[in-house]
Scaffold this active site. Structure first.
Site, mmCIF file in Angstrom:
data_model
loop_
_atom_site.group_PDB
_atom_site.id
_atom_site.type_symbol
_atom_site.label_atom_id
_atom_site.label_comp_id
_atom_site.label_asym_id
_atom_site.label_seq_id
_atom_site.Cartn_x
_atom_site.Cartn_y
_atom_site.Cartn_z
ATOM 1 N N ASP A 88 -26.195 -13.582 -3.461
ATOM 2 C CA ASP A 88 -27.333 -13.433 -2.561
ATOM 3 C C ASP A 88 -28.436 -14.359 -3.029
ATOM 4 O O ASP A 88 -28.792 -14.350 -4.221
ATOM 5 C CB ASP A 88 -27.828 -11.990 -2.541
ATOM 6 C CG ASP A 88 -26.842 -11.042 -1.867
ATOM 7 O OD1 ASP A 88 -25.859 -11.532 -1.267
ATOM 8 O OD2 ASP A 88 -27.043 -9.820 -1.953
ATOM 9 N N ASP A 113 -24.251 -3.806 9.469
ATOM 10 C CA ASP A 113 -25.006 -3.215 8.362
ATOM 11 C C ASP A 113 -25.496 -1.843 8.796
ATOM 12 O O ASP A 113 -26.314 -1.733 9.714
ATOM 13 C CB ASP A 113 -26.174 -4.116 7.976
ATOM 14 C CG ASP A 113 -25.704 -5.510 7.571
ATOM 15 O OD1 ASP A 113 -24.620 -5.612 6.991
ATOM 16 O OD2 ASP A 113 -26.431 -6.489 7.850
#
Length: 238
Positions: A8, A129
């Site tokens: 990330d 998500d």
């Protein structure tokens, strides 16, 4: 099942968030490329990369770093974060990305996801998500009111081949992944599912592989040493 260690990106650095909270961030490496190379040395063939800045802003904040990761790691890279138009889809695929992930764009404009899936096929994945039972967008900061099953059905009907499903409540928490969620979804849908969020132990990786999921993303657990990536990639043979 493919194993995807995760990088990330925020401000060009490799970081991890806790439950998607941008103010609860740990920096793991100043040089993400060295991290990707270390993954390859441990037997990884794939890499999951998210531009956290881009997910929040809708811009390509870490574009140059992602280009370097694709160009130098030797890994098959899937990229997400802030990809909300075809120009960005094409730019990442053109630089060699294996898959481009549509998150907010797919949730807010399903017709766009359908168009991209028809045009680019297996090179398009959609991010599902899940936060408090709903699909979340904009770097997990907003909820849509759409349930996971409704969203999965919509994507499958539209011809999307792969969905990356993250239980936001588990992400980065090292509390174990949501096996019930993935078992339920894998039984109801034929779409390729990549599990993400909270995978903490090696036996979880092999349990997910036993469900015949398409893939599993490993983040904090490999950075903290809970999971040996070299052992985890053996699940790809199941």
């Amino acid at each position: 099942m493919i194993i995807l260690p995760a990088i990330d990106l925020r401000g060009g650095k490799a970081v991890r968030l806790l439950r998607g909270e941008y103010d609860n961030m740990t920096v793991y490496a100043e040089n993400p490329v060295s991290v990707a190379v270390s993954f390859a040395e441990k037997g990884a063939k794939n890499l999951h990369v998210v531009d956290l800045d881009g997910a929040l802003s809708g811009n390509t904040d870490n574009f140059d770093m992602i280009k370097e990761l694709i160009g130098t790691s030797g890994l098959a890279v899937e990229v997400g974060g802030g990809i909300r138009d075809e120009a960005r889809v094409y730019s990442y695929l053109d630089m060699g990305a294996e898959r481009v992930i549509l998150g907010t764009a797919a949730a807010e404009n399903p017709a766009f996801a359908e168009q991209m899936a028809k045009k680019y096929g297996a090179h398009i994945a959609v991010g599902a998500d899940i936060k408090d039972g709903e699909i979340a967008t904009h770097g997990w900061t907003k909820k849509t009111g759409t349930s996971a099953e409704t969203f999965f059905r919509m994507m499958e009907d539209m011809g999307v081949q792969t969905v990356i499903c993250t239980d936001v409540s588990r992400d980065g928490a090292l509390m174990g992944t949501n096996m019930e969620l993935y078992r339920n979804l894998s039984e109801k849908f034929k779409i390729n599912i990549i599990a993400s969020g909270g995978i903490t132990a090696l036996d979880e990786v092999f349990e997910l592989a036993g469900m015949k999921l398409f893939g599993a993303i490993l983040g904090k657990a490999i950075y903290n040493g809970n999971i040996d990536l070299a052992e985890a990639v053996k699940a790809e043979k199941i």
